[in-house]
Design an enzyme around this catalytic site. Structure first.
Site, PDB file in Angstrom:
ATOM      1  NE  ARG A 143      -2.470   0.883   3.590  1.00  6.51           N
ATOM      2  CZ  ARG A 143      -1.820   1.672   4.454  1.00  6.51           C
ATOM      3  NH1 ARG A 143      -1.528   2.928   4.140  1.00  6.51           N
ATOM      4  NH2 ARG A 143      -1.462   1.213   5.634  1.00  6.51           N
ATOM      5  CE  LYS A 172     -11.569   6.956 -19.465  1.00  6.48           C
ATOM      6  NZ  LYS A 172     -11.315   7.327 -18.103  1.00  6.48           N
TER       7      LYS A 172
HETATM    8  N1  PLP Z   1      -9.495  12.495 -16.745  1.00  5.76           N
HETATM    9  C1  PLP Z   1     -10.136  12.270 -17.912  1.00  5.76           C
HETATM   10  C2  PLP Z   1      -9.825  13.129 -19.101  1.00  5.76           C
HETATM   11  C3  PLP Z   1     -11.099  11.254 -18.006  1.00  5.76           C
HETATM   12  O1  PLP Z   1     -11.741  11.046 -19.173  1.00  5.76           O
HETATM   13  C4  PLP Z   1     -11.379  10.464 -16.858  1.00  5.76           C
HETATM   14  C5  PLP Z   1     -12.395   9.384 -16.897  1.00  5.76           C
HETATM   15  O2  PLP Z   1     -13.174   9.269 -17.804  1.00  5.76           O
HETATM   16  C6  PLP Z   1     -10.695  10.740 -15.658  1.00  5.76           C
HETATM   17  C7  PLP Z   1      -9.753  11.736 -15.651  1.00  5.76           C
HETATM   18  C8  PLP Z   1     -10.947   9.920 -14.431  1.00  5.76           C
HETATM   19  O3  PLP Z   1     -10.307   8.694 -14.567  1.00  5.76           O
HETATM   20  P1  PLP Z   1     -10.750   7.301 -13.863  1.00  5.76           P
HETATM   21  O4  PLP Z   1     -12.058   6.891 -14.451  1.00  5.76           O
HETATM   22  O5  PLP Z   1      -9.604   6.398 -14.174  1.00  5.76           O
HETATM   23  O6  PLP Z   1     -10.852   7.604 -12.395  1.00  5.76           O
END
Ligand code: PLP
Length: 390
Positions: A59, A208
């Site tokens: 952790r 992503k």
């Molecule tokens: N930043 C962007 C541009 C996003 O599209 C997203 C999620 O869609 C996030 C941050 C948040 O990421 P997570 O879903 O991994 O917490």
């Protein structure tokens, strides 16, 4: 570690951070352990008290699989160091709590969860927060002069693909002694290097493009060691560490990041070019189009135009939904950056919670369709869009 800073990104994606083990594994094994043994108390205290680097407790991030991933993540953004997180939101939350307590300014149309955290949860802790649109950049100096210490933005934005000048904003923010964090999720390090342009933090939803296969949830912050240091305790004690298994899966994905993103750039450009000629398309929002308002800036600060594009269809919200529903290769889903192409109508997903007025203020209409372009054949994807539109 076999990489050097002079090597190209594709080489670093494969080699940076990898640990050679005694069995000859070509990449870092998964240390699926929560804790690590010591030969004696003195050796344990050397690690606990920071005299010796070593593995201690997962952790805390002191696990070889996590640290190998972090070395790779740092290398991708040209950063001194990186922290991995359990999600993009966990990374942002730790950043805001460590560096934003005196005040945060968020510029432009950030991800909905980011906007909610900044507008709704952080003020409950007494943190002053401000959301300004790209058209309100003239307010930035005043907010910084009044004490805001952290500026956060995404570029390009979702779903309008609005571009912000990272170098110019970094200069303005630094003149006030404040810090700039750029969410580089949409562009990925292949297409944009915020730290080289002057930003202090690169922020990622690794869920992503970095993960790239819609099969893992993770986040990352890349910055100098001095700026990451104050974040360490927040991540440790909020418990927002990704599991070693996830870190290994993410490191595997990063080895193919450059080839995936370059192909997604090329396919998105082909789709954008084809859609500008379609009679049922009013507007194509894509930084790679010569007549797109942000094109010149994108050409200056990005090395590729990305795999995300937005179409404005010549239809109302229901007519646009009917087009979306006829698509066969594009799946209706809210995420982005995977190998499979996804489609969303922002009014039904990312911007669903906003009022009509707020959507209009942000230039979001029911005719907008956001595409996350995957790795299918460009001709097949264009044919799918054409059959849905015709
Ligand atoms: N930043 C962007 C541009 C996003 O599209 C997203 C999620 O869609 C996030 C941050 C948040 O990421 P997570 O879903 O991994 O917490």
């Amino acid at each position: 570690m076999t990489e050097t800073k002079a090597q190209q990104l594709a080489t670093r994606c494969v080699h940076a951070g990898e640990l050679a083990d005694s069995h000859g594994s070509p990449h870092t094994p998964i240390y699926a352990t929560t804790t690590f043994k010591f030969a004696n108390t003195a050796a344990l205290l050397d690690v606990v008290e920071g005299r010796q680097a070593g593995s201690l407790y997962t952790r805390y991030g002191l696990n070889p699989t996590i640290q190998a991933l972090e070395a790779k993540l740092a290398s991708l953004e040209g950063a001194e160091a990186a922290f991995a997180f359990a999600s993009g939101m966990a990374a942002e939350a730790a950043l805001f709590l460590a560096h934003g307590r005196q005040g945060i300014v968020c510029i432009g149309d950030a991800y909905g969860g980011t906007l909610e955290l900044i507008a709704e949860q952080l003020p409950l802790l007494g943190i002053p927060t401000h959301l300004i649109l790209g058209s309100e950049l003239d307010r930035l100096d005043g907010l910084l002069a009044a004490g805001a210490r952290l500026v956060f933005l995404e570029t390009p934005t979702n779903p309008a693909l609005e571009l912000f000048d990272i170098a110019a904003i970094a200069e303005q923010v630094h003149a006030h002694g404040a810090l700039l964090a750029v969410d580089n999720t949409f562009a990925s390090p292949v297409n944009q290097q915020p730290l080289a342009l002057g930003a202090d933090f690169a922020v990622h939803s690794a869920t992503k493009y970095l993960g790239g296969h819609s099969d893992l949830t993770a986040g990352a912050l890349m910055a100098s060691k001095a700026l990451l240091d104050p974040i360490w305790g927040w991540r440790k004690n909020l418990g927002s560490m990704p599991a070693p298994e996830t870190c290994s899966q993410l490191a595997r994905s990063l080895r193919t990041l450059v080839v995936r993103v370059r192909q997604q750039n090329a396919t998105a450009q082909a789709i954008a070019d084809a859609m500008t000629r379609h009679p049922r398309i009013r507007r194509v929002l894509y930084p790679g189009l010569g007549d797109f308002p942000g094109h010149e800036l994108a050409a200056r600060q990005m090395s590729g135009f990305g795999g995300m594009l937005t179409l404005e269809i010549d239809a109302d919200t229901a007519g646009t939904a009917a087009v979306v529903d006829r698509l066969k290769l594009f799946s209706i889903a809210a995420s982005l950056g995977g190998v499979e192409s996804l489609v969303t109508q922002p009014v039904t997903t990312t911007h669903h919670g906003l009022s009509e007025d707020e959507r209009a203020r942000r230039g979001i209409s029911g005719a907008m369709v956001r595409l996350s372009v995957g790795l299918e054949d460009a001709g097949d994807l264009i044919a799918d869009l054409q059959q849905a539109l015709d």
